[in-house]
Design an enzyme around this catalytic site. Structure first.
Site, PDB file in Angstrom:
ATOM      1  N   ASP A  15       0.850  -1.192   0.000  1.00  0.00           N
ATOM      2  CA  ASP A  15       0.000   0.000   0.000  1.00  0.00           C
ATOM      3  C   ASP A  15       0.887   1.245   0.000  1.00  0.00           C
ATOM      4  OD1 ASP A  15      -2.262   1.577   0.078  1.00  0.00           O
ATOM      5  OD2 ASP A  15      -3.126   0.593   1.839  1.00  0.00           O
ATOM      6  N   ALA A  17       1.304   5.393   1.464  1.00  0.00           N
ATOM      7  CA  ALA A  17       1.153   6.049   2.769  1.00  0.00           C
ATOM      8  C   ALA A  17       1.266   7.552   2.575  1.00  0.00           C
ATOM      9  CB  ALA A  17       2.229   5.565   3.743  1.00  0.00           C
ATOM     10  N   LYS A  28      -1.876   7.141   7.352  1.00  0.00           N
ATOM     11  CA  LYS A  28      -2.626   6.842   6.147  1.00  0.00           C
ATOM     12  C   LYS A  28      -4.039   7.403   6.300  1.00  0.00           C
ATOM     13  CE  LYS A  28      -2.352   2.759   4.295  1.00  0.00           C
ATOM     14  NZ  LYS A  28      -2.316   3.371   2.941  1.00  0.00           N
ATOM     15  N   GLU A  37      -8.105  -0.288   4.664  1.00  0.00           N
ATOM     16  CA  GLU A  37      -6.678  -0.561   4.426  1.00  0.00           C
ATOM     17  C   GLU A  37      -6.029  -1.212   5.646  1.00  0.00           C
ATOM     18  OE1 GLU A  37      -5.741   3.084   1.307  1.00  0.00           O
ATOM     19  OE2 GLU A  37      -5.330   3.369   3.429  1.00  0.00           O
ATOM     20  N   LYS A  55       7.141  11.336   1.135  1.00  0.00           N
ATOM     21  CA  LYS A  55       6.483  10.704   2.287  1.00  0.00           C
ATOM     22  C   LYS A  55       7.481  10.229   3.335  1.00  0.00           C
ATOM     23  CE  LYS A  55       2.900  10.865  -0.561  1.00  0.00           C
ATOM     24  NZ  LYS A  55       2.030   9.744  -0.808  1.00  0.00           N
TER      25      LYS A  55
HETATM   26  O1  LIG Z   1      -6.737   6.762   2.297  1.00  0.00           O
HETATM   27  C1  LIG Z   1      -5.851   6.546   1.490  1.00  0.00           C
HETATM   28  C2  LIG Z   1      -4.475   6.090   1.814  1.00  0.00           C
HETATM   29  O2  LIG Z   1      -4.318   5.697   3.097  1.00  0.00           O
HETATM   30  C3  LIG Z   1      -3.382   7.084   1.592  1.00  0.00           C
HETATM   31  O3  LIG Z   1      -3.860   8.375   1.577  1.00  0.00           O
HETATM   32  C4  LIG Z   1      -2.611   6.644   0.401  1.00  0.00           C
HETATM   33  O4  LIG Z   1      -2.124   5.365   0.555  1.00  0.00           O
HETATM   34  C5  LIG Z   1      -1.532   7.586  -0.056  1.00  0.00           C
HETATM   35  O5  LIG Z   1      -1.956   7.868  -1.275  1.00  0.00           O
HETATM   36  P1  LIG Z   1      -1.071   8.421  -2.414  1.00  0.00           P
HETATM   37  O6  LIG Z   1       0.002   7.405  -2.624  1.00  0.00           O
HETATM   38  O7  LIG Z   1      -2.027   8.495  -3.550  1.00  0.00           O
HETATM   39  O8  LIG Z   1      -0.575   9.752  -1.949  1.00  0.00           O
END
Ligand SMILES: O=C[C@H](O)[C@H](O)[C@H](O)COP(=O)(O)O
Length: 170
Positions: A15, A17, A28, A37, A55
């Site tokens: 996943d 984050a 998250k 998740e 991140k």
């Molecule tokens: O609710 C969604 C997720 O926990 C995170 O926000 C997500 O994994 C991070 O998303 P991205 O990689 O699109 O910034």
């Protein structure tokens, strides 16, 4: 692959984050999906994070400035907000929708509070305190779950960080 609910254990879960600290604790839920998740991550033998360098953080809150997302039952959002602020400081803001009137509604029919926190040292303690408030469904604090994080850099290289105590994994 079977749906998670029909699978006792998953070998691996991967996943993204919103932020990952130097111990691999994560925030998250920027997309309001943290509840489902976390169920998936909790069923996996190995939980792996793939994210970009933005991140990668020393301490939670250093890079991610939108707070810890907390999924709450709609009927309880106000008392939960007040309890978090009284117990832990900071501000817990109801996340509002951008393209419709009213709050964001999660896939589970709940609201999200974004808790803008001051600095905290013991995230396990903080997470437990929040989870014990009636009306809280789940927090976006993923603690002691991730084994490895892969951070993609702008130049195409990848930085790998393992959780404390993890030798060989993925
Ligand atoms: O609710 C969604 C997720 O926990 C995170 O926000 C997500 O994994 C991070 O998303 P991205 O990689 O699109 O910034």
């Amino acid at each position: 692959m079977k749906p998670c609910g029909r699978q006792d254990v998953l070998d691996i879960s991967i996943d993204g984050a919103d932020e990952v600290d130097n111990q691999l604790n994560c925030i998250k839920g920027g997309g309001a999906c943290q509840f489902q998740e976390k169920i998936v991550a909790s069923c996996a033998k190995d939980f792996i994070i793939i994210a970009d360098y933005r991140k990668d953080s020393e301490n939670l809150g250093q890079k991610w400035k939108r707070g810890v997302p907390i999924e709450v039952l709609p009927v309880a959002y106000r008392p939960v907000k007040l309890k978090i602020e009284a117990m832990l400081g900071g501000v817990a803001k109801l996340r509002m929708a951008e393209y419709k009137a009213g709050p964001i509604v999660t896939d589970n029919g709940n609201f999200v509070l974004d808790w803008l926190f001051e600095e905290h040292a013991d995230w396990v303690e903080v997470n437990t305190a929040i989870k014990l408030i009636p009306g809280v469904v789940e927090t976006g604090l993923f603690l002691n779950l991730a084994k490895v994080a892969y951070f993609g850099n702008a130049d195409g290289t990848v930085k790998v960080r393992k959780a404390p105590g993890v030798q060989n994994c993925c």
